[in-house]
Design a protein around this motif. Structure first.
Motif, PDB file in Angstrom:
ATOM      1  N   ALA A 201       1.019  -1.343   0.074  1.00 33.58           N
ATOM      2  CA  ALA A 201       0.177  -0.191  -0.370  1.00 33.58           C
ATOM      3  C   ALA A 201       0.681   1.128   0.095  1.00 33.58           C
ATOM      4  CB  ALA A 201      -1.042   0.085   0.751  1.00 33.58           C
ATOM      5  N   LYS A 202       0.739   2.145  -0.900  1.00 39.54           N
ATOM      6  CA  LYS A 202       1.330   3.377  -1.464  1.00 39.54           C
ATOM      7  C   LYS A 202       1.452   4.159   0.903  1.00 39.54           C
ATOM      8  CE  LYS A 202       0.492   3.526  -6.130  1.00 39.54           C
ATOM      9  NZ  LYS A 202       0.175   4.541  -6.479  1.00 39.54           N
ATOM     10  N   VAL A 203       0.318   4.637   1.132  1.00 34.44           N
ATOM     11  CA  VAL A 203       0.262   5.372   2.306  1.00 34.44           C
ATOM     12  C   VAL A 203       1.224   4.467   3.028  1.00 34.44           C
ATOM     13  CG1 VAL A 203      -1.836   3.853   3.565  1.00 34.44           C
ATOM     14  CG2 VAL A 203      -1.379   5.671   4.193  1.00 34.44           C
ATOM     15  N   ASP A 204       2.311   3.313   3.065  1.00 33.60           N
ATOM     16  CA  ASP A 204       2.498   2.226   3.866  1.00 33.60           C
ATOM     17  C   ASP A 204       3.727   2.693   3.818  1.00 33.60           C
ATOM     18  OD1 ASP A 204       0.686   2.254   6.129  1.00 33.60           O
ATOM     19  OD2 ASP A 204       0.381  -0.142   5.501  1.00 33.60           O
ATOM     20  N   SER A 205       4.347   2.027   2.619  1.00 31.19           N
ATOM     21  CA  SER A 205       5.163   1.925   1.778  1.00 31.19           C
ATOM     22  C   SER A 205       6.726   2.616   2.005  1.00 31.19           C
ATOM     23  CB  SER A 205       5.141   1.707   0.541  1.00 31.19           C
ATOM     24  OG  SER A 205       4.013   2.671  -0.176  1.00 31.19           O
ATOM     25  N   LYS A 206       5.975   4.157   1.406  1.00 31.35           N
ATOM     26  CA  LYS A 206       6.711   5.026   1.684  1.00 31.35           C
ATOM     27  C   LYS A 206       7.354   5.213   2.989  1.00 31.35           C
ATOM     28  CE  LYS A 206       4.582   8.353  -1.117  1.00 31.35           C
ATOM     29  NZ  LYS A 206       3.753   9.444  -1.467  1.00 31.35           N
ATOM     30  N   LYS A 207       7.192   4.997   3.561  1.00 30.98           N
ATOM     31  CA  LYS A 207       7.686   4.743   5.198  1.00 30.98           C
ATOM     32  C   LYS A 207       8.514   3.772   5.237  1.00 30.98           C
ATOM     33  CE  LYS A 207       5.005   4.115   8.749  1.00 30.98           C
ATOM     34  NZ  LYS A 207       3.923   4.375   9.426  1.00 30.98           N
ATOM     35  N   PHE A 208       8.148   2.503   4.742  1.00 33.15           N
ATOM     36  CA  PHE A 208       8.834   1.333   5.037  1.00 33.15           C
ATOM     37  C   PHE A 208      10.081   1.570   4.046  1.00 33.15           C
ATOM     38  CE2 PHE A 208       5.969  -2.555   6.122  1.00 33.15           C
ATOM     39  CZ  PHE A 208       5.073  -1.764   7.210  1.00 33.15           C
TER      40      PHE A 208
ATOM     41  N   LEU B 138     -21.672  -5.297   7.006  1.00 31.24           N
ATOM     42  CA  LEU B 138     -20.650  -3.959   6.808  1.00 31.24           C
ATOM     43  C   LEU B 138     -20.357  -3.048   6.376  1.00 31.24           C
ATOM     44  CD1 LEU B 138     -17.836  -7.001   5.064  1.00 31.24           C
ATOM     45  CD2 LEU B 138     -17.993  -6.606   7.405  1.00 31.24           C
ATOM     46  N   PHE B 139     -20.585  -2.084   6.527  1.00 32.56           N
ATOM     47  CA  PHE B 139     -21.571  -0.360   6.915  1.00 32.56           C
ATOM     48  C   PHE B 139     -20.009   0.426   5.784  1.00 32.56           C
ATOM     49  CE2 PHE B 139     -22.807   3.197   8.265  1.00 32.56           C
ATOM     50  CZ  PHE B 139     -22.907   3.642   7.936  1.00 32.56           C
ATOM     51  N   LEU B 140     -19.893  -0.066   4.534  1.00 30.94           N
ATOM     52  CA  LEU B 140     -19.122   0.281   3.496  1.00 30.94           C
ATOM     53  C   LEU B 140     -19.617   1.820   3.132  1.00 30.94           C
ATOM     54  CD1 LEU B 140     -18.819  -3.276   1.941  1.00 30.94           C
ATOM     55  CD2 LEU B 140     -18.018  -2.191   3.833  1.00 30.94           C
ATOM     56  N   TYR B 141     -19.596   2.805   3.986  1.00 35.91           N
ATOM     57  CA  TYR B 141     -20.660   3.949   3.343  1.00 35.91           C
ATOM     58  C   TYR B 141     -19.088   4.911   1.889  1.00 35.91           C
ATOM     59  CZ  TYR B 141     -17.968   5.991   7.198  1.00 35.91           C
ATOM     60  OH  TYR B 141     -16.691   6.025   8.159  1.00 35.91           O
ATOM     61  N   ASP B 142     -17.353   4.672   2.940  1.00 38.75           N
ATOM     62  CA  ASP B 142     -16.674   4.818   1.917  1.00 38.75           C
ATOM     63  C   ASP B 142     -16.151   4.274   1.560  1.00 38.75           C
ATOM     64  OD1 ASP B 142     -16.013   3.947   4.309  1.00 38.75           O
ATOM     65  OD2 ASP B 142     -14.569   5.434   4.732  1.00 38.75           O
ATOM     66  N   ILE B 143     -16.801   3.317   0.602  1.00 40.32           N
ATOM     67  CA  ILE B 143     -15.671   2.192   0.256  1.00 40.32           C
ATOM     68  C   ILE B 143     -14.827   2.830  -0.877  1.00 40.32           C
ATOM     69  CG2 ILE B 143     -17.476   1.043  -1.012  1.00 40.32           C
ATOM     70  CD1 ILE B 143     -16.287  -1.815  -1.128  1.00 40.32           C
ATOM     71  N   LYS B 144     -15.454   3.469  -1.698  1.00 34.70           N
ATOM     72  CA  LYS B 144     -14.862   3.899  -2.857  1.00 34.70           C
ATOM     73  C   LYS B 144     -13.016   4.274  -2.529  1.00 34.70           C
ATOM     74  CE  LYS B 144     -18.417   3.639  -6.485  1.00 34.70           C
ATOM     75  NZ  LYS B 144     -19.479   4.291  -7.148  1.00 34.70           N
ATOM     76  N   GLU B 145     -13.742   5.882  -1.761  1.00 31.72           N
ATOM     77  CA  GLU B 145     -12.417   6.303  -1.121  1.00 31.72           C
ATOM     78  C   GLU B 145     -11.436   5.411  -0.671  1.00 31.72           C
ATOM     79  OE1 GLU B 145     -15.857   7.199  -0.860  1.00 31.72           O
ATOM     80  OE2 GLU B 145     -16.163   8.601  -1.027  1.00 31.72           O
ATOM     81  N   TYR B 146     -12.129   4.858  -0.007  1.00 32.41           N
ATOM     82  CA  TYR B 146     -10.875   3.767   1.459  1.00 32.41           C
ATOM     83  C   TYR B 146     -10.601   2.845   0.269  1.00 32.41           C
ATOM     84  CZ  TYR B 146      -9.491   0.819   4.793  1.00 32.41           C
ATOM     85  OH  TYR B 146      -8.416   0.729   6.008  1.00 32.41           O
ATOM     86  N   GLN B 147     -11.019   2.238  -0.865  1.00 29.11           N
ATOM     87  CA  GLN B 147      -9.835   1.437  -1.338  1.00 29.11           C
ATOM     88  C   GLN B 147      -9.289   2.017  -2.448  1.00 29.11           C
ATOM     89  OE1 GLN B 147     -12.959  -0.648  -3.845  1.00 29.11           O
ATOM     90  NE2 GLN B 147     -11.258  -2.211  -3.932  1.00 29.11           N
ATOM     91  N   ILE B 148      -9.340   3.349  -2.849  1.00 25.66           N
ATOM     92  CA  ILE B 148      -8.394   3.889  -4.027  1.00 25.66           C
ATOM     93  C   ILE B 148      -7.471   4.121  -2.599  1.00 25.66           C
ATOM     94  CG2 ILE B 148      -8.163   6.067  -4.770  1.00 25.66           C
ATOM     95  CD1 ILE B 148     -10.848   5.923  -6.022  1.00 25.66           C
ATOM     96  N   HIS B 149      -7.781   4.639  -1.417  1.00 31.53           N
ATOM     97  CA  HIS B 149      -6.744   5.491  -1.090  1.00 31.53           C
ATOM     98  C   HIS B 149      -5.541   4.202   0.072  1.00 31.53           C
ATOM     99  CE1 HIS B 149      -4.418   8.303   2.044  1.00 31.53           C
ATOM    100  NE2 HIS B 149      -4.625   7.156   3.215  1.00 31.53           N
ATOM    101  N   ARG B 150      -6.479   2.573   0.150  1.00 29.79           N
ATOM    102  CA  ARG B 150      -5.090   2.227   0.477  1.00 29.79           C
ATOM    103  C   ARG B 150      -4.999   0.895  -1.554  1.00 29.79           C
ATOM    104  NH1 ARG B 150      -2.204  -0.101   4.523  1.00 29.79           N
ATOM    105  NH2 ARG B 150      -3.006   2.031   6.458  1.00 29.79           N
ATOM    106  N   ASP B 151      -5.306   1.440  -1.916  1.00 31.34           N
ATOM    107  CA  ASP B 151      -4.623   0.946  -3.083  1.00 31.34           C
ATOM    108  C   ASP B 151      -5.450  -1.173  -3.080  1.00 31.34           C
ATOM    109  OD1 ASP B 151      -2.675   1.832  -4.781  1.00 31.34           O
ATOM    110  OD2 ASP B 151      -1.699   2.332  -2.277  1.00 31.34           O
ATOM    111  N   GLY B 152      -6.565  -1.124  -2.459  1.00 25.95           N
ATOM    112  CA  GLY B 152      -6.848  -3.228  -2.568  1.00 25.95           C
ATOM    113  C   GLY B 152      -6.930  -2.706  -1.421  1.00 25.95           C
TER     114      GLY B 152
END
Length: 376
Positions: free
Chosen positions: A132-139, A300-314
């Protein structure tokens, strides 16, 4: 910032001292030091620690980071140490460091002969680490600086053989180091599933502690968002929806969730909250992997699934194929809740639980493995 700087200076100093004296330190093959994130007495480390103490297999200590945890364990007559310079020599003698996050939660430095067993703290649905890009930069930065903590993991214990691939790619850990032992924290869930009286006693205790009069309770346990959006009004709306249907909704937010300041959190182990709950409402959290063991309804309450999936790379698996009820807004949630209160079918949940949670005593398997290492 100052606190972190002090810690880094301490680590540098202790590493220098360790370099000169560790060749003269004899490892104690029976000494095991435990901790979890920031020394909190929680999660897989807690349950394995208690299991080892019960079996009396090793000399075992929990490493507390704060006075409250230290006093609590002392009050329970459990072996505990306070992290600091005073435990330096004991840390260098330890055969095992056992943690759920970073070995430095146990102690700032370790002997190169010490075996680090990471029990981790869940089963991954969302992409993480190098995936995930959000983690990988730090890693990648930590890797370049020689500060990548997961390189010190000797063995990583996971819930099932079906998730090994996710940990292998996300942490860059060799497959042979990943052990599908099951999670120690789930031993209590398997017991609750098979022992009604045990489960009922936990539920009654939880209801009493939380002063809940409603016969039905649901647990809302979402994961945190890397990108903060206030959800206070949404959570209040959820509580009202459940209240209107005769169900008490207990809110258990992730420790990193910024909305946590607005909702009083139950000071009860989450595994006990799961046992006490008649249904679970979550999202992308790994908590539903655990709860599935109990074979009860999951939404599963997925009210923000599109944004979350993009941010987390799926995700590591297709969330739409999971055998749970999916709701994308509060109206769908309301309808689903009313339907579940009339009728539930958990057959597919049982199959899911069998696949992603190894049955039997996970703590027993890990203890047996540790004995083998200690005696070799």
């Amino acid at each position: 910032m100052i606190k972190k700087l002090k810690k880094y200076i301490s680590v540098i100093f202790l590493n220098l001292v360790k370099y000169f004296i560790s060749p003269f330190i004899k490892i104690d093959n029976n000494l095991v030091l435990f901790s979890s994130l920031n020394g909190s007495f929680v999660d897989n480390s807690k349950y394995l620690y208690l299991a080892i103490i019960k079996e009396n297999n090793f000399k075992t200590f929990w490493v507390a980071h704060d006075k409250n945890t230290f006093k609590f364990l002392k009050g329970q007559n459990l072996p505990v140490l306070k992290i600091g310079y005073g435990m330096f020599f004991k840390a260098l003698k330890a055969k095992f460091f056992v943690t759920t996050h970073n070995y430095q939660d146990v102690y700032y430095v370790k002997n190169k002969k010490t075996v680090v067993i990471n029990l981790w703290h869940g089963t991954p649905l969302k992409k993480m680490g190098f995936d995930a890009k959000v983690d990988s930069k730090k890693f990648y930065l930590k890797e370049k600086l020689g500060l990548y903590e997961h390189k010190y993991i000797d063995y990583l214990c996971v819930a099932s053989k079906h998730t090994i691939y996710a940990f292998e790619s996300s942490f860059g850990i060799a497959k042979e180091k990943i052990l599908p032992t099951g999670q120690p924290r789930n031993d209590i869930l398997f017991k609750a599933k098979n022992d009604f009286n045990f489960a009922q006693s936990i539920k009654e205790n939880v209801l009493s502690k939380l002063n809940i009069k409603s016969p039905k309770i649901a647990l809302y346990a979402p994961t945190f968002r890397d990108k903060y959006i206030c959800r206070v009004d949404l959570i209040k709306e959820l509580k009202e929806i459940f209240k209107q249907n005769g169900v008490e909704l207990v809110i258990k937010l992730h420790p990193l969730d910024k909305d946590i300041v607005y909702f009083k959190q139950p000071s009860i182990d989450i595994q006990e909250l799961l046992i006490a709950s008649d249904m679970l409402i979550s999202d992308y959290s790994s908590v539903f992997f655990d709860y599935a063991i109990l074979e009860r309804p999951i939404i599963l309450f997925l009210y923000d699934i599109k944004e979350y999936q993009i941010h987390r790379d799926g995700f590591y698996m297709d969330i739409e194929q999971l055998p749970f009820h999916k709701c994308y807004n509060t109206e769908q949630l309301k309808t689903t809740l009313q339907r579940l209160l009339r009728n539930t079918d958990t057959t597919k949940i049982s199959e899911f639980a069998d696949k992603f949670n190894r049955k039997g005593c996970s703590s027993c398997r890990i203890m047996k493995f540790m004995k083998k290492i200690a005696n070799s």
